[in-house]
Motif scaffolding. Structure first.
Motif, PDB file in Angstrom:
ATOM      1  N   LYS A   1       0.837  -1.204   0.000  1.00  0.00           N
ATOM      2  CA  LYS A   1       0.000   0.000   0.000  1.00  0.00           C
ATOM      3  C   LYS A   1       0.873   1.256   0.000  1.00  0.00           C
ATOM      4  O   LYS A   1       0.655   2.183  -0.796  1.00  0.00           O
ATOM      5  N   ALA A   2       1.871   1.271   0.863  1.00  0.00           N
ATOM      6  CA  ALA A   2       2.752   2.436   0.952  1.00  0.00           C
ATOM      7  C   ALA A   2       3.561   2.613  -0.331  1.00  0.00           C
ATOM      8  O   ALA A   2       3.786   3.747  -0.791  1.00  0.00           O
ATOM      9  N   GLU A   3       3.990   1.510  -0.905  1.00  0.00           N
ATOM     10  CA  GLU A   3       4.766   1.584  -2.140  1.00  0.00           C
ATOM     11  C   GLU A   3       3.920   2.129  -3.289  1.00  0.00           C
ATOM     12  O   GLU A   3       4.390   2.946  -4.091  1.00  0.00           O
ATOM     13  N   MET A   4       2.680   1.677  -3.382  1.00  0.00           N
ATOM     14  CA  MET A   4       1.808   2.154  -4.452  1.00  0.00           C
ATOM     15  C   MET A   4       1.443   3.629  -4.253  1.00  0.00           C
ATOM     16  O   MET A   4       1.314   4.380  -5.224  1.00  0.00           O
ATOM     17  N   GLU A   5       1.315   4.047  -3.000  1.00  0.00           N
ATOM     18  CA  GLU A   5       1.068   5.464  -2.734  1.00  0.00           C
ATOM     19  C   GLU A   5       2.241   6.317  -3.218  1.00  0.00           C
ATOM     20  O   GLU A   5       2.052   7.398  -3.791  1.00  0.00           O
ATOM     21  N   ALA A   6       3.447   5.797  -3.009  1.00  0.00           N
ATOM     22  CA  ALA A   6       4.644   6.524  -3.451  1.00  0.00           C
ATOM     23  C   ALA A   6       4.701   6.583  -4.975  1.00  0.00           C
ATOM     24  O   ALA A   6       5.027   7.630  -5.554  1.00  0.00           O
ATOM     25  N   LEU A   7       4.390   5.479  -5.634  1.00  0.00           N
ATOM     26  CA  LEU A   7       4.390   5.470  -7.096  1.00  0.00           C
ATOM     27  C   LEU A   7       3.325   6.413  -7.645  1.00  0.00           C
ATOM     28  O   LEU A   7       3.552   7.126  -8.636  1.00  0.00           O
ATOM     29  N   ALA A   8       2.158   6.418  -7.002  1.00  0.00           N
ATOM     30  CA  ALA A   8       1.081   7.314  -7.436  1.00  0.00           C
ATOM     31  C   ALA A   8       1.521   8.775  -7.310  1.00  0.00           C
ATOM     32  O   ALA A   8       1.224   9.603  -8.179  1.00  0.00           O
TER      33      ALA A   8
ATOM     34  N   GLY B   1       4.760  -0.236 -12.471  1.00  0.00           N
ATOM     35  CA  GLY B   1       4.670  -1.688 -12.586  1.00  0.00           C
ATOM     36  C   GLY B   1       5.364  -2.336 -11.407  1.00  0.00           C
ATOM     37  O   GLY B   1       5.923  -1.661 -10.537  1.00  0.00           O
ATOM     38  N   VAL B   2       5.336  -3.653 -11.388  1.00  0.00           N
ATOM     39  CA  VAL B   2       6.014  -4.418 -10.349  1.00  0.00           C
ATOM     40  C   VAL B   2       6.830  -5.522 -11.008  1.00  0.00           C
ATOM     41  O   VAL B   2       6.763  -5.729 -12.218  1.00  0.00           O
ATOM     42  N   SER B   3       7.580  -6.221 -10.197  1.00  0.00           N
ATOM     43  CA  SER B   3       8.394  -7.325 -10.701  1.00  0.00           C
ATOM     44  C   SER B   3       8.476  -8.404  -9.629  1.00  0.00           C
ATOM     45  O   SER B   3       8.611  -8.097  -8.439  1.00  0.00           O
ATOM     46  N   ASN B   4       8.346  -9.649 -10.048  1.00  0.00           N
ATOM     47  CA  ASN B   4       8.435 -10.803  -9.144  1.00  0.00           C
ATOM     48  C   ASN B   4       7.332 -10.817  -8.086  1.00  0.00           C
ATOM     49  O   ASN B   4       7.517 -11.367  -7.003  1.00  0.00           O
ATOM     50  N   PHE B   5       6.173 -10.238  -8.387  1.00  0.00           N
ATOM     51  CA  PHE B   5       5.042 -10.242  -7.472  1.00  0.00           C
ATOM     52  C   PHE B   5       4.160 -11.455  -7.769  1.00  0.00           C
ATOM     53  O   PHE B   5       3.778 -11.666  -8.926  1.00  0.00           O
TER      54      PHE B   5
ATOM     55  N   LYS C   1      -1.276 -12.836  -5.411  1.00  0.00           N
ATOM     56  CA  LYS C   1      -1.887 -12.079  -4.320  1.00  0.00           C
ATOM     57  C   LYS C   1      -1.304 -10.677  -4.226  1.00  0.00           C
ATOM     58  O   LYS C   1      -2.039  -9.688  -4.110  1.00  0.00           O
ATOM     59  N   LYS C   2       0.013 -10.582  -4.283  1.00  0.00           N
ATOM     60  CA  LYS C   2       0.668  -9.283  -4.162  1.00  0.00           C
ATOM     61  C   LYS C   2       0.399  -8.411  -5.388  1.00  0.00           C
ATOM     62  O   LYS C   2       0.252  -7.188  -5.275  1.00  0.00           O
ATOM     63  N   MET C   3       0.333  -9.026  -6.561  1.00  0.00           N
ATOM     64  CA  MET C   3       0.042  -8.277  -7.770  1.00  0.00           C
ATOM     65  C   MET C   3      -1.371  -7.702  -7.708  1.00  0.00           C
ATOM     66  O   MET C   3      -1.597  -6.538  -8.069  1.00  0.00           O
ATOM     67  N   ARG C   4      -2.324  -8.507  -7.263  1.00  0.00           N
ATOM     68  CA  ARG C   4      -3.698  -8.021  -7.133  1.00  0.00           C
ATOM     69  C   ARG C   4      -3.779  -6.872  -6.125  1.00  0.00           C
ATOM     70  O   ARG C   4      -4.499  -5.893  -6.330  1.00  0.00           O
ATOM     71  N   GLU C   5      -3.052  -6.997  -5.035  1.00  0.00           N
ATOM     72  CA  GLU C   5      -3.060  -5.943  -4.018  1.00  0.00           C
ATOM     73  C   GLU C   5      -2.457  -4.658  -4.583  1.00  0.00           C
ATOM     74  O   GLU C   5      -2.999  -3.561  -4.368  1.00  0.00           O
ATOM     75  N   ALA C   6      -1.350  -4.786  -5.307  1.00  0.00           N
ATOM     76  CA  ALA C   6      -0.719  -3.602  -5.904  1.00  0.00           C
ATOM     77  C   ALA C   6      -1.666  -2.941  -6.903  1.00  0.00           C
ATOM     78  O   ALA C   6      -1.807  -1.705  -6.934  1.00  0.00           O
TER      79      ALA C   6
ATOM     80  N   LEU D   1      -3.082   0.887  -6.288  1.00  0.00           N
ATOM     81  CA  LEU D   1      -2.756   1.927  -7.268  1.00  0.00           C
ATOM     82  C   LEU D   1      -4.028   2.471  -7.921  1.00  0.00           C
ATOM     83  O   LEU D   1      -4.145   3.669  -8.204  1.00  0.00           O
ATOM     84  N   ASN D   2      -4.991   1.581  -8.115  1.00  0.00           N
ATOM     85  CA  ASN D   2      -6.255   1.969  -8.734  1.00  0.00           C
ATOM     86  C   ASN D   2      -7.028   2.962  -7.873  1.00  0.00           C
ATOM     87  O   ASN D   2      -7.792   3.792  -8.390  1.00  0.00           O
ATOM     88  N   LYS D   3      -6.823   2.907  -6.565  1.00  0.00           N
ATOM     89  CA  LYS D   3      -7.483   3.849  -5.663  1.00  0.00           C
ATOM     90  C   LYS D   3      -7.060   5.288  -5.960  1.00  0.00           C
ATOM     91  O   LYS D   3      -7.793   6.238  -5.670  1.00  0.00           O
TER      92      LYS D   3
END
Length: 329
Positions: A139-146, A158-162, A165-170, A174-176
């Motif tokens: 959550k914190a990482e996606m907030e930073a990317l946003a 984007g992400v890598s090696n997720f 479950k983690k990909m869906r969460e990311a 981010l969609n929020k």
């Protein structure tokens, strides 16, 4: 071949980036810097320039690098090579990655100016979380990317090696903020098909996320050259020669697949490498793109050639069946 005129493009996830189905992985541009960079032998500047130039002129329009590759040396070397192109590589997209190990999400925003500086102020079109392990939440990482997207420091995330479950969460986090998660960079090849069985590929198709396949040729084993001449393995620099596929049993196990790739290569008048890559970028429609590396000009030419033909459905299925009996899953 004139740049980007004969190569079909596809959209990267739900972005507005139209990319070639083959990009260029640039881990090998690390100049032997740091432990990660020493995985590959040091390439000289002339060879790197040729690799980037021929890739770009041949229609490959995006380049993948990372902060951890030579501690920024790959990013810097790539940017220098693009800047030296006749048009300054103005149509090239850059994908790079933030290294999360032992860091917090606040580092994403704190270090972005350094990434931009190392990349010679070129636009970061895709910024990826390199792997899911850090001192902060997704959550914190996606907030930073946003925040970086909002401030126009990067274009897409984007992400890598997720895992699934983690990909869906990311994606959800981010969609929020109103932004799409456009990609998940995963190890994927004819010899490693785990993402087909662990939910990652199915979820990517469902959510409109592009899978960026790294190590698509399993460090060169799918070229078949090591099967023809195992003595070549002794000359490999770096640790890859100690991996399982390069051992005697690994070569024997993969022989049926190599024979099929060679047979089809003759039929299509291409190389086994191009057959393996072509399968990867077409078997799942437009969902999967690949980032093979290149340490020689001939590797680049093969990468480009991969984009100029398409395997028939019959041959896609034939390769699929042989691969299933061999691959890691």
């Amino acid at each position: 071949m004139s740049k980007a005129t004969r190569i079909p493009l596809r959209m990267l996830g739900k972005s507005d980036l139209n990319i070639s189905a083959i990009g260029l992985g640039t881990w090998q541009f690390s100049k032997g810097n740091n432990l990660i960079g020493r995985y590959w032998s040091d390439l000289n500047e002339i060879d790197i320039q040729k690799i980037v130039q021929i890739s770009y002129q041949g229609g490959i329009n995006w380049f993948d690098t990372a902060e951890i590759y030579g501690k920024g040396k790959s990013e810097e070397t790539l940017a220098q090579a693009l800047n030296m192109l006749e048009d300054g590589g103005k149509e090239a997209y850059i994908a790079t990655k933030w290294w999360p190990m032992f860091r917090k999400a606040s580092s994403i925003t704190k270090t972005i100016e350094e990434r931009i500086s190392v990349l010679k102020n070129r636009t970061i079109d895709l910024y990826q979380i390199h792997q899911p392990h850090s001192f902060s939440s997704i959550k914190a990482e996606m907030e930073a990317l946003a925040e970086l997207i909002q401030n126009k420091k990067i274009r897409f995330a984007g992400v890598s090696n997720f895992n699934e479950k983690k990909m869906r969460e990311a994606h959800e986090e981010l969609n929020k903020h109103g932004f799409p998660l456009v990609s998940n960079q995963m190890k994927y090849s004819l010899l490693d098909r785990r993402i087909e069985h662990n939910g990652v590929l199915d979820a990517a198709k469902e959510l409109g996320i592009t899978i960026i396949a790294y190590s698509p040729l399993e460090q060169g084993i799918l070229s078949g050259k090591f099967h023809k001449n195992p003595e070549l393995i002794k000359n490999i620099k770096g640790p890859r020669k100690y991996t399982s596929w390069f051992k005697k049993n690994g070569l024997a196990k993969t022989e049926p697949l190599i024979e099929l790739l060679e047979k089809l290569a003759k039929e299509y008048e291409v190389t086994p490498t191009q057959i393996a890559l072509n399968w990867l970028i077409h078997f799942h429609g437009d969902t999967v793109v690949a980032i093979p590396g290149a340490t020689k000009v001939q590797h680049v030419e093969q990468n480009i050639g991969t984009l100029t033909f398409q395997l028939s459905d019959k041959h896609l299925q034939e390769i699929d069946q042989i691969s299933k009996g061999i691959s890691t899953d």
